[in-house]
Structures are given as structure tokens and as C-alpha cells.
Write a protein that holds these residues in place. Structure first.
Motif, PDB file in Angstrom:
ATOM      1  N   ILE A 285       1.457  -1.310   0.113  1.00 15.37           N
ATOM      2  CA  ILE A 285      -0.459   0.351   0.082  1.00 15.37           C
ATOM      3  C   ILE A 285       0.998   0.914   0.323  1.00 15.37           C
ATOM      4  O   ILE A 285       1.786   1.567   0.792  1.00 15.37           O
ATOM      5  CB  ILE A 285      -0.689  -0.198   1.814  1.00 15.37           C
ATOM      6  CG1 ILE A 285      -1.840  -1.114   1.433  1.00 15.37           C
ATOM      7  CG2 ILE A 285      -1.672   0.949   1.343  1.00 15.37           C
ATOM      8  CD1 ILE A 285      -2.479  -1.677   2.490  1.00 15.37           C
ATOM      9  N   LEU A 286       0.832   1.978  -1.032  1.00 19.82           N
ATOM     10  CA  LEU A 286       1.579   3.027  -1.250  1.00 19.82           C
ATOM     11  C   LEU A 286       1.272   4.422  -0.307  1.00 19.82           C
ATOM     12  O   LEU A 286       1.782   5.314   0.333  1.00 19.82           O
ATOM     13  CB  LEU A 286       1.124   3.850  -2.732  1.00 19.82           C
ATOM     14  CG  LEU A 286       2.500   3.063  -3.393  1.00 19.82           C
ATOM     15  CD1 LEU A 286       2.062   2.024  -4.135  1.00 19.82           C
ATOM     16  CD2 LEU A 286       2.879   4.139  -4.721  1.00 19.82           C
TER      17      LEU A 286
ATOM     18  N   LYS B 171      14.434   2.241   4.306  1.00 17.24           N
ATOM     19  CA  LYS B 171      12.690   2.715   3.176  1.00 17.24           C
ATOM     20  C   LYS B 171      12.122   1.680   2.582  1.00 17.24           C
ATOM     21  O   LYS B 171      12.401   1.071   2.291  1.00 17.24           O
ATOM     22  CB  LYS B 171      13.279   3.978   2.242  1.00 17.24           C
ATOM     23  CG  LYS B 171      14.200   4.858   2.864  1.00 17.24           C
ATOM     24  CD  LYS B 171      13.307   6.034   3.748  1.00 17.24           C
ATOM     25  CE  LYS B 171      14.674   7.036   4.451  1.00 17.24           C
ATOM     26  NZ  LYS B 171      13.907   7.925   5.284  1.00 17.24           N
ATOM     27  N   LYS B 172      10.696   2.207   2.819  1.00 19.69           N
ATOM     28  CA  LYS B 172      10.104   1.570   2.143  1.00 19.69           C
ATOM     29  C   LYS B 172      10.098   0.864   0.362  1.00 19.69           C
ATOM     30  O   LYS B 172       9.539   0.451  -0.262  1.00 19.69           O
ATOM     31  CB  LYS B 172       8.470   1.766   2.679  1.00 19.69           C
ATOM     32  CG  LYS B 172       8.419   1.488   3.734  1.00 19.69           C
ATOM     33  CD  LYS B 172       6.658   1.561   4.107  1.00 19.69           C
ATOM     34  CE  LYS B 172       6.387   1.703   5.551  1.00 19.69           C
ATOM     35  NZ  LYS B 172       4.578   2.001   5.952  1.00 19.69           N
TER      36      LYS B 172
ATOM     37  N   VAL C 251      -1.964   0.684  -4.556  1.00 17.49           N
ATOM     38  CA  VAL C 251      -1.972  -0.782  -4.156  1.00 17.49           C
ATOM     39  C   VAL C 251      -1.276  -1.126  -5.012  1.00 17.49           C
ATOM     40  O   VAL C 251      -1.674  -0.829  -6.408  1.00 17.49           O
ATOM     41  CB  VAL C 251      -2.364  -1.424  -3.292  1.00 17.49           C
ATOM     42  CG1 VAL C 251      -3.583  -0.998  -1.861  1.00 17.49           C
ATOM     43  CG2 VAL C 251      -3.938  -1.710  -4.396  1.00 17.49           C
ATOM     44  N   ILE C 252      -0.008  -2.241  -5.188  1.00 18.78           N
ATOM     45  CA  ILE C 252       0.707  -2.363  -6.150  1.00 18.78           C
ATOM     46  C   ILE C 252       0.595  -4.207  -6.002  1.00 18.78           C
ATOM     47  O   ILE C 252       1.281  -4.501  -4.587  1.00 18.78           O
ATOM     48  CB  ILE C 252       1.819  -2.257  -6.870  1.00 18.78           C
ATOM     49  CG1 ILE C 252       2.809  -2.142  -5.581  1.00 18.78           C
ATOM     50  CG2 ILE C 252       1.857  -1.249  -7.412  1.00 18.78           C
ATOM     51  CD1 ILE C 252       4.352  -1.922  -6.135  1.00 18.78           C
ATOM     52  N   PRO C 253       0.569  -5.036  -6.293  1.00 21.54           N
ATOM     53  CA  PRO C 253       0.863  -7.214  -6.446  1.00 21.54           C
ATOM     54  C   PRO C 253       1.993  -7.001  -5.648  1.00 21.54           C
ATOM     55  O   PRO C 253       2.870  -6.740  -6.222  1.00 21.54           O
ATOM     56  CB  PRO C 253       0.664  -7.606  -7.379  1.00 21.54           C
ATOM     57  CG  PRO C 253       0.373  -6.426  -8.682  1.00 21.54           C
ATOM     58  CD  PRO C 253       0.501  -5.065  -7.654  1.00 21.54           C
ATOM     59  N   ALA C 254       2.043  -7.916  -4.538  1.00 19.88           N
ATOM     60  CA  ALA C 254       3.333  -8.468  -4.057  1.00 19.88           C
ATOM     61  C   ALA C 254       4.485  -9.439  -5.585  1.00 19.88           C
ATOM     62  O   ALA C 254       2.952 -10.201  -6.080  1.00 19.88           O
ATOM     63  CB  ALA C 254       3.376  -9.450  -3.270  1.00 19.88           C
ATOM     64  N   ALA C 255       5.264  -9.193  -6.192  1.00 22.39           N
ATOM     65  CA  ALA C 255       5.411  -9.762  -7.204  1.00 22.39           C
ATOM     66  C   ALA C 255       7.286  -9.867  -7.365  1.00 22.39           C
ATOM     67  O   ALA C 255       8.163  -8.655  -6.330  1.00 22.39           O
ATOM     68  CB  ALA C 255       5.286  -9.061  -8.751  1.00 22.39           C
ATOM     69  N   GLN C 256       8.089  -9.910  -7.926  1.00 27.28           N
ATOM     70  CA  GLN C 256       9.091 -10.684  -8.164  1.00 27.28           C
ATOM     71  C   GLN C 256       9.733 -10.408  -9.639  1.00 27.28           C
ATOM     72  O   GLN C 256       9.192 -11.492 -10.220  1.00 27.28           O
ATOM     73  CB  GLN C 256      10.424 -11.641  -7.216  1.00 27.28           C
ATOM     74  CG  GLN C 256       9.784 -11.957  -5.888  1.00 27.28           C
ATOM     75  CD  GLN C 256      10.196 -13.017  -5.429  1.00 27.28           C
ATOM     76  OE1 GLN C 256      11.270 -13.741  -6.090  1.00 27.28           O
ATOM     77  NE2 GLN C 256      10.392 -13.642  -4.062  1.00 27.28           N
TER      78      GLN C 256
END
Ligand code: ACM
Ligand code: ZN
Length: 532
Positions: free
Chosen positions: A41-42, A83-84, A138-143
Motif C-alpha cells: 500500500i503506497l 525505506k519502504k 496498491v501494487i501486488p506482491a511480485a518478483q
């Protein structure tokens, strides 16, 4: 019953698709994507930290994007651990432009082999953001593990046939950046207008920058609008655009057309033509017989002076010198041109063109620059260090690579974004038919080349000739979504490319074009093309 089962099967299939890629729809498709659990979540005032001063531009690009598209004021600051959202360099990565992107519920990290890699990681970040204005950020969890397939990923814009403002040129550069492309070929001089201020020759823009009318409709036209039309970029504006592009890891290659497509220059300085004129800046499209005289020394003095100013404005090693569509008619009867052929022991007018290009190349090489020319520069013999831009199909590119010359592919069969994108033309275009699927399927490496020869192919580029694009909205309508398809053809490894998946990614991309307030092909938006 059967119908219900069928719908359930479709429903299940769509669920599977979402589950497989986690709804992660990145264009161009990365080398490797793994979706994770949860989302980042930004928040209202995200902090974007960069560990190295060289990454400041990338952080600024993201803060600008968040502000412009979502009205969110992010804070870019120099910083490190804790930092996030953190941007940093990782010299252990191998490829130019390579990056690693990792997001989870706690943080987002982008590591690049070089600043360009971090910038491409930022583009991936942007593509993971929601596409609706007002949606929670928001951005999804990803690699993501990623790097480009080709070193040259370009877009061209012809500002000669129609002139586009600095603001639009910047927007166009943003589109290039948002697609992880890295070259902008700026076609600055034409029969219909000279668009770059040259201090030594002010008439080039005062006279050559304007025409006294434009044909109406498709060539040969139904009349002439008799409206004075034109414009040009001052040198200060050019410097500003070059800086803007550099901050986005985009090199601008200027094109100064010679020996053909020179009517605007000849109108300004008629003594540079074989007949001495008078000439008029063209009001219609096509190829014109009046070109720079290849016999008079004054032509070369003029062009070298022009190029000397051009290279002070553009740091690009490559300078495009045109070379296409140069009729030899005037040279055949010009005493100066014929004397040149005799004095230099040239066989014919094709060798005279080759002589012309070689002289220009020698001058630019002496200043540390390299020339690019359209594939006609093969005729009569290639200049020793020239890079060939193959436009009449791939033939010229194949021939040049076999001669161990660098090549950029822009075949009119796959890369001419001025051709119609729908079978039934929905607006006046130059003609031809170049559907999205064909652009998507383009592979810049022709089968005719050996692996060794293929190394000379630097990449490819979409060409946007603007005879039938008077306004920015038409340019956007023509480039989208084909530019997105080309970006994937140039960036993604062949194994990661899938036309089916690209189609799944398109609906989000259309919404993203909307977010950017860009026009694009309504035919595609309405599903007439991309769903078969
Ligand atoms: C070209 O399309 N004349 C390069
Ligand atoms: Zn001549």
C-alpha cells in the motif's frame, strides 16, 4: 444445463489465468515474473528513496507520474536502508538495462545494473499500479527479473509533414520511456518544412519552416487549404527536449535529410540546387526531383556547417543523414554534377550519391560521430562506417549485416505505423494494412542471417510519417496499441512472448492509455481487432 457447464468452464478458466499470473499484466513482458502474496500500500504520501544520486531522475519520474495520473504527492529523497520504496544499483547484475523488482506487503525494492536498469524497474512499478483514477494505490506482491532483448528499441516521429509542439514531443518521449524503449529518431527536415533553427542559416526556418498551403485529403488531394502552415524548434527548445529525453534514458537521433527531401532547404537557399530555382516549400506529399546539388562545393560547405551546429545540440553518437528517395534526374543534366562524376571517376549518379554520403560521413566521423542512413545508401557502395536503417523490407538490412555493417530494422511490412491498422480504413492514412498482430509477431532477426551476422542487428524502430496526422490525437490513435506491441517485440525474450497473453494484457493497457489521456485506436478499443 450444457450452457451452464460451459459458462462455468469459462469462469474457471479465467480464474486460473488470474491465479497463474496474479493479475500481473506488464507490457513489455518481462524475462521472468513470479507473483507473491499480498500487496504493497503506497499510502497518502509515499517516500521514494534513492541510494545513489544517479537515480534521482528515476525517482523524479515516478513522483511526477503519481502526481499527474493519481494526484498523489510522493516525496523523492536520497536515502538507504529502512525505506519502504528503495531504488539502488547492483553491479552484480549482468546485462545493460537489467533490473530486479521485488514488492511485498512491507516494501518495494528496485535494483538496477545501471541507472537505465533502475529506470526500467520504475516502468514495471508503474505498470503494477491500478489503471483507474481514484483507485486505492496498491501494487501486488511480485518478483521480476528483467533485461532487454535488443539494445536499440526506437520510435520515430516526422515533424516535417506536420509540426508538433515541444509539449507533444515531450509526451511522445514519455510514451517511449513508459514502454522501456530508448531511442527517439526525430525527423527534423523535409520537403514540406525545415524544423530546426540553424544560427548560421536563419532562412532555413524563416523561409523553409513554412508552406503556403497543404493538400486536402489523400494524395493527390481534392484541393489545397491555402493556409500558411509551419513552425520550428529553437535551439534552446531542442536542448530542453534533449535534456528531457536523457533524464528518461532516451537518446535522440536527429535526422537531417540529404541529398533528397530537401525542398524546404532549397527554397531558403536556392543556390544549393542544381538549377538555382526558384523553389517552393512543398504543399503536397511524395518525392520531388529537386535535391541538393552534388557538384557544387557550396552544398558541402552548407551541410557541414549545418551538421556542426546539429552536433552541438545532440550528444548522440548516431546522426541520421537520410539518404532515401533521392531522384537522380537533376544530377543527370547538371553540369556541376556531371563534372563531379568525371573528376571523381564515378560510374553513374548512384555512385555520385554514394560519394555524397561518404563525404558527409567523413566529416561527421572526424567529429566523433557515426552516420545512420536509409537503405538506399547501399546503392553505389556503402560508406565505410555507416549504419543502415532498413525500410524497404529487410533486404537492405540483411545485405548490410552481411557486409558487417550495423543495422536497425524498420521494414515497411511490420514497422510503418502510418499504415492503416484496420482492414477497412477508418480514417485517411497513407495506405497499407498493418494490424496489431503483425507488429506483435515481428522478429527483427531475419532467418537469412547467420548467428554472427545477426549480431549486427541492433534492434528495430516504429516509423511515424505524418502526412495524414495533422494533430497529436491522430498520432496517438495511430501509435496505440501498436507501439505497445512493438515494445514487447523488442524487449521480451522470444520464449516469454505470447500473442494470447498480450491480448489478455490489452484491456488494462487501454485503461492506462485513458489514464494518460491519450487517444488510441477505437477499432481496437471496441474489440474489433484484437479479439478475432
Ligand atoms: C522512407 O520511408 N522514405 C524512409
Ligand atoms: Zn548539380
Amino acid at each position: 444445463m450444457k450452457k451452464t457447464l460451459m459458462s462455468f468452464a469459462l469462469f474457471a478458466a479465467s480464474l486460473t489465468t488470474v491465479a497463474q499470473d496474479g493479475g500481473i499484466h506488464i507490457i513489455p513482458e518481462p524475462v521472468k515474473v513470479t507473483s507473491g502474496k499480498g500487496q504493497f500500500i503506497l499510502g497518502k504520501k509515499p517516500v521514494i528513496a534513492y541510494a545513489d544520486e544517479k537515480l534521482k531522475n528515476s525517482a523524479a519520474f515516478l513522483t511526477d507520474y503519481l502526481e499527474k495520473n493519481y494526484g498523489v504527492s510522493a516525496d523523492a529523497q536520497k536515502g538507504g536502508a529502512g525505506k519502504k520504496i528503495l531504488l539502488s544499483l547492483d553491479p552484480t547484475l549482468q546485462q545493460d538495462g537489467e533490473y530486479r523488482f521485488v514488492s511485498d506487503a512491507k516494501s518495494v525494492t528496485i535494483k538496477g545494473k545501471d541507472p537505465a536498469g533502475v529506470f526500467y524497474g520504475i516502468q514495471t512499478f508503474i505498470q503494477l499500479l491500478p489503471v483507474e483514477k481514484g483507485a486505492a494505490l496498491v501494487i501486488p506482491a511480485a518478483q521480476v527479473e528483467d533485461y532487454p532483448r535488443f539494445a536499440y528499441r526506437g520510435m520515430h516521429l516526422d515533424v516535417g509533414r506536420h509540426f508538433f509542439s515541444v509539449d507533444f514531443v515531450k509526451k511522445y518521449i514519455d510514451y517511449i520511456a513508459l514502454h522501456k524503449m530508448n531511442y527517439f529518431h526525430w525527423h527534423l527536415t523535409e520537403d514540406q518544412g525545415w524544423r530546426i533553427e540553424i544560427k548560421k542559416y536563419p532562412k532555413l526556418t524563416e523561409v523553409g519552416g513554412f508552406r503556403n498551403g497543404t493538400i486536402i485529403g489523400r494524395y493527390p488531394g481534392t484541393g489545397n487549404d491555402n493556409q500558411r502552415y509551419g513552425g520550428y524548434y529553437t535551439q534552446d527548445e531542442i536542448r530542453e527536449v534533449v535534456r528531457y529525453a536523457a533524464a528518461r534514458h532516451i537518446t535522440i537521433i536527429p535526422e537531417i535529410e540529404l541529398p533528397g527531401h530537401a525542398l524546404a532547404a532549397l527554397t531558403s537557399y536556392p543556390e544549393l540546387g542544381c538549377t538555382g530555382g526558384p523553389y517552393a516549400v512543398a504543399q503536397t506529399w511524395g518525392v520531388f526531383d529537386d535535391v541538393f546539388c552534388a557538384g557544387k562545393e557550396s552544398t558541402f560547405t552548407f551541410l557541414q556547417n549545418v551538421l556542426d551546429e546539429v552536433i552541438t545540440l545532440f550528444p548522440s553518437t548516431y546522426i541520421h543523414i537520410g539518404g532515401d528517395e533521392c531522384p537522380k534526374k537533376r544530377w543527370e543534366t547538371c553540369p556541376d554534377c556531371q563534372k563531379r562524376i568525371k573528376d571523381e571517376n564515378l560510374k553513374d549518379e548512384h555512385e555520385l550519391q554514394s560519394y555524397f554520403i561518404r563525404r558527409i560521413e567523413k566529416h561527421l566521423n572526424s567529429k566523433g560521430r557515426q552516420i545512420i542512413g536509409w537503405d538506399e545508401i547501399l546503392e553505389g557502395g556503402l560508406a565505410p562506417n555507416a549504419t543502415v536503417m532498413s525500410w524497404r523490407g529487410e533486404k537492405g538490412g540483411i545485405e548490410a549485416a552481411k557486409q558487417k555493417h550495423k543495422v536497425i530494422m524498420t521494414p515497411n511490412s511490420h514497422c510503418y505505423i502510418d499504415h492503416s491498422q484496420s482492414k477497412k480504413e477508418d480514417s485517411v492514412t497513407i495506405g497499407g494494412y498493418l494490424p496489431l498482430e503483425k507488429v506483435y509477431g515481428y522478429d527483427p532477426l531475419p532467418a537469412a542471417l547467420t548467428a554472427e551476422e545477426a549480431q549486427y542487428v541492433l534492434g528495430a524502430q516504429g516509423n511515424v510519417w505524418t502526412e495524414y496526422m495533422r494533430y497529436p490525437s491522430k498520432v496517438e490513435y495511430m501509435i496505440f496499441p501498436r507501439m505497445s506491441a512493438l515494445a514487447e517485440a523488442l524487449w521480451s525474450p522470444k520464449a516469454a512472448k505470447s500473442w494470447e497473453k498480450f491480448n489478455q494484457k490489452l484491456p488494462a493497457m487501454y485503461k492506462r492509455y485513458d489514464l494518460w489521456q491519450s487517444d488510441y485506436s477505437k477499432a481496437y478499443k471496441n474489440g474489433e481487432q484484437w479479439v478475432k
